[in-house]
Design an enzyme around this catalytic site. Structure first.
Site: not given
Lengths: 94, 590
Positions: A13-16
């Site tokens: 996902g749009l993490h890290a």
């Protein structure tokens, strides 16, 4: 004002790292860009500045999340199209 | 003075203590005059610029020394330059008239809390970054210009040192010069904490969770860290230093020697293929790095996921982690053991009832039956992850066939739920049990008909078979894992599983014991699961073992009367087999 919807397909996902790449791209545009997290009926449940990694991460945009990217400003069309393409490309994290 | 802690990264170190005290900001709520706001805004800009410069320097330093760690400072840079966050700080200064240092403290701490409470473990781990950035900014705000972490590291660590700290933030560990670090000892932190991961990836010995040493250790003290056993010795005697110097040299020499065996195919000298699998807990990158050298995971201890957080992990969080493990091993089987809590393992995120005899009490599967919500969440996550690899499920603490059937009903119900919700799940997941309660071991022939596989947990089997609390150090002489009954019973279980054509493995401590494994192979067991450090040890032993030799060993010990006799014999056999190779002295000592 210009907006488009898509679904996050990359695995973290749009993490890290993918989140950083997304925000870095957003910062290249002058328009004000907003990411919204959508529920099952495509209604926004949370919105945040697409140029803020902290805001983007705070929204927990994981794989399979429906999102809308909207922009307002002189390069709003290119901004939204570029970012949607980037999300759809899987951000090197498929 | 001896302290005990959790050894999270193996090794031994003898050296000089360095007590690491990071910058501690002391900020109180303070209101400023409207006229001062402009000045504080300007100061904030300066501090942001100075912090950015520091981070750039750190990134350059890391790029040369350790490119993998550059990311930590890039993440800090991202937080530091986040305009939405800076706007929030400016708003507190200009609208609420809070002093700049208090605005910084408030905003970053807000995000620290927000991230620390997230369901997703990966996101939770990011919370420390906010505190790191905050501390850097406050230090600069208070005009302490030299990066404290770097300074202490450089000044204090001109010679190799053992680092003592309450806790280490990611930037602390990254800024410390790892070539001069012999070991870490901290008061907080668990197996999956940041310090633990760093320590393992650098192969720096580390013991975490050691309580109450901070006021007893001073800079320059000579100390011993045994991160194999989890022992810290302050003010060691000359005899202790001599003893550990030998232990350190042996350990080092042996590690080098056996590393060569890590990647070989596990074959006996006469070509019999033995399965050598990995025990895993957190499914971290470091842990999974050993996956390539093994035949799968024979024990995935799911409770580590539950032990690290303040809240119970949700279905999605569990699913992601199980999926990652399954995907990493690909076609190789990963055996996920359902929650094994109670006994010696407690949870921060869940209050467990106090019991007179926790090891005989409501633990593991029994606890799951009491809390169907927790059990079902885990089963659903596992069934979903099973789509992505060769994932199998194993139930711990099964004492009767009723237990097994009941657990299977839970699994079937969870599967039906997922199917009705049209969520993809594995429809033919292999099901097995842990054999650790003698009552179930004695009816292994009947168990084998109702499971796909079983694994013997030797630690608990020994505790229940010999009626010895394994956590009580005073009872150690009674906790005889080489007891004739252990081998007799394991042999009986093995014969039952061979007859039924089902797989039996050993996943407790004895599964990685090079002295005991030959006897188990002689009994017909061909699958063993162990920690990453055990893999090369067992593979090396296998190269010196023949099937005929293994059968002789098994036949011999099955006729022996005492644990002492068996232990002497097995260790002698091991020394003979390994002759010419370097073998740790204590293996031949008894």
């Amino acid at each position: 004002m210009y907006a488009k919807k898509t679904v996050i397909i990359n695995k973290s996902g749009l993490h890290a790292r993918p989140g950083s790449a997304f925000v870095r791209e957003a910062k290249k545009f002058v328009s004000k860009i907003t990411v919204s997290k959508l529920d099952g009926q495509d209604n926004p449940v949370q919105s945040g500045d697409a140029k803020s990694l902290v805001k983007v991460m705070s929204m927990l945009l994981s794989k399979d999340t429906h999102i809308e990217i909207s922009a307002k400003g002189e390069d709003e069309h290119t901004a939204v199209d570029t970012l949607i393409d980037l999300v759809d490309s899987g951000l090197n994290d498929l | 003075m001896i302290f005990h802690g959790l050894p999270v990264s193996k090794g031994i170190a003898i050296g000089r203590a360095f007590v690491y005290e990071p910058f501690k900001p002391n900020v109180t709520e303070r209101i400023i005059d409207a006229a001062e706001a402009a000045e504080h805004t300007k100061r904030l800009d300066e501090v942001l610029a100075a912090a950015g410069k520091e981070l750039e320097l750190l990134q350059q330093k890391m790029a040369g020394e350790d490119p993998d760690k550059v990311g930590i400072f890039e993440a800090h840079q991202d937080i530091l330059t986040d305009t939405a966050v800076i706007e929030e700080i400016l708003e507190l200064i200009n609208k609420e008239l809070y002093a700049g240092e208090y605005a910084i403290e408030t905003i970053y701490e807000n995000y620290f809390r927000l991230f620390s409470e997230m369901d997703d473990a990966l996101m939770r781990e990011r919370c420390a970054d906010f505190r790191d950035v905050k501390n850097r900014m406050l230090r600069l705000w208070m005009q302490q210009d030299t990066p404290a972490a770097l300074q202490t590291a450089q000044v204090g660590l001109d010679a190799p040192s053992i680092i003592f700290a309450k806790d280490l933030l990611p930037s602390d560990t990254a800024a410390l010069d790892r070539k001069t670090i012999q070991a870490f000892v901290t008061e907080t932190g668990g197996y999956t904490s940041h310090s633990a991961i760093i320590a393992r990836s650098y192969e720096i010995p580390a013991i975490l969770g050691v309580e109450g040493f901070m006021d007893k250790v001073k800079n320059g003290d000579t100390v011993i860290v045994d991160a194999v056993e989890g022992i810290l010795i302050l003010e060691p005697s000359a005899a202790e230093i001599a003893q550990y110097t030998v232990k350190y040299q042996n350990y080092k020499q042996e590690r080098e020697e056996i590393k060569k065996y890590r990647a070989i195919e596990p074959l006996t000298a006469d070509g019999e293929r033995i399965s050598v699998c990995l025990n895993i807990g957190s499914a971290s990158e470091e842990e999974l790095a050993a996956a390539a050298f093994t035949d799968g995971s024979g024990l995935f201890r799911s409770e580590f996921l539950f032990m690290s957080g303040r809240e119970l992990p949700g279905e999605n969080e569990q699913f992601q982690i199980y999926k990652k493990a399954a995907e990493t091993f690909g076609k190789k089987q990963v055996i996920l053991r359902t929650l094994d809590i109670g006994g010696d393992k407690s949870l921060e995120c869940m209050e467990l009832p106090k019991e007179e005899n926790p090891f005989l009490g409501c633990r593991a599967l029994r606890l799951c039956f009491e809390r169907p919500d927790i059990f079902k969440t885990q089963l659903r996550a596992a069934l979903r992850a099973g789509v992505y690899g060769n994932l199998a499920l194993m139930f711990p603490m099964v004492g009767s066939l009723e237990d097994l059937r009941r657990a299977k009903e839970f699994l079937a119900a969870s599967r039906r739920e997922l199917e009705s919700e049209k969520i993809p799940c594995n429809k033919n997941m292999a099901i097995g049990i842990m054999i650790e309660i003698p009552a179930i071991a004695l009816i292994a022939d009947r168990v084998a008909k109702e499971v796909d596989f079983a694994s013997i947990g030797t630690n608990d089997l020994c505790q229940y078979l010999t009626a010895t609390d394994r956590m009580n150090p005073g009872l150690a002489p009674y906790y005889q894992s080489y007891h004739p009954s252990m081998f007799g019973l394991i042999n009986q279980v093995s014969q039952a599983f061979i007859k039924a054509g089902k797989t039996l493995s050993i996943c407790g401590e004895m599964g990685g014991d090079p002295a005991a494994v030959p006897a188990f192979i002689g009994m017909g067991i061909k699958k063993f699961s162990m920690s990453a450090s055990g893999v090369p040890v067992i593979k090396r032993m296998l190269t010196r073992l023949t099937m005929e030799g293994a059968k002789k060993t098994a036949a011999a010990i099955l006729n022996m009367d005492t644990a002492g006799e068996i232990e002497t014999y097995l260790k002698q056999q091991l020394s003979q087999r390994m002759e010419g190779e370097y073998v740790r002295k204590e293996n031949g000592d008894h």
